[in-house]
Design an enzyme around this catalytic site. Sequence first.
Site, short mmCIF file in Angstrom:
data_model
loop_
_atom_site.label_atom_id
_atom_site.label_comp_id
_atom_site.label_asym_id
_atom_site.label_seq_id
_atom_site.Cartn_x
_atom_site.Cartn_y
_atom_site.Cartn_z
N CYS A 75 7.15 2.47 -0.26
CA CYS A 75 6.26 1.53 0.44
C CYS A 75 5.28 0.92 -0.55
CB CYS A 75 5.53 2.25 1.57
SG CYS A 75 4.19 3.36 1.05
N CYS A 120 -10.12 -16.74 -1.72
CA CYS A 120 -9.05 -17.67 -2.09
C CYS A 120 -9.59 -19.02 -2.53
CB CYS A 120 -8.09 -17.86 -0.92
SG CYS A 120 -7.23 -16.35 -0.45
N CYS A 159 3.26 9.93 -2.65
CA CYS A 159 2.59 8.88 -1.87
C CYS A 159 1.93 9.50 -0.63
CB CYS A 159 3.61 7.82 -1.44
SG CYS A 159 2.92 6.51 -0.39
N CYS A 216 4.16 7.74 2.58
CA CYS A 216 5.60 7.97 2.78
C CYS A 216 6.16 9.06 1.88
CB CYS A 216 6.38 6.67 2.58
SG CYS A 216 6.58 6.18 0.84
#
Length: 144
Positions: free
Chosen positions: A35, A52, A109, A112
């Site tokens: 992931c 942004c 992780c 996951c």
Amino acid sequence: FRLNDACVLSGKPNVQAGILHFLGRVTVFMPGRGCYRCQYPNPPPAGLVPPCDEVGVLGVVPGVMGLIQATEVIKLILGTGESLCGRMLYYDAMSLKFKEAKLRRNPACALCGDHPTITQPIEYELVCPLRPGAAPCPVPRASG
């Protein structure tokens, strides 16, 4: 990170892309095969990522990444073709070149891995806050 976490916790694929300036990257994270957190374990601290409207994005880069994402989704739905799962595709609009890197699942992780510690969605502070009067970012600001 929110989107990645939701995908992993619900067992759904995550067709993920990111953009900055003239660069883009796209991949597919499949349940049980890694992931976003395997690559980037924690979100950046709040305020570290500039808005942004300050850093800028070449307008066609989101389009290119979006088309690749759409292609990956169609392939997933149809169950055909070679997925970007396990590979990150990088795009440089200035040189008009694509590069590829292999991705691996991180057994440590927190989401996951073999012994996950994240078992439910987490609320994150926005890492790309808007300045007063600034236009909203064109991409989700707190997802992964």
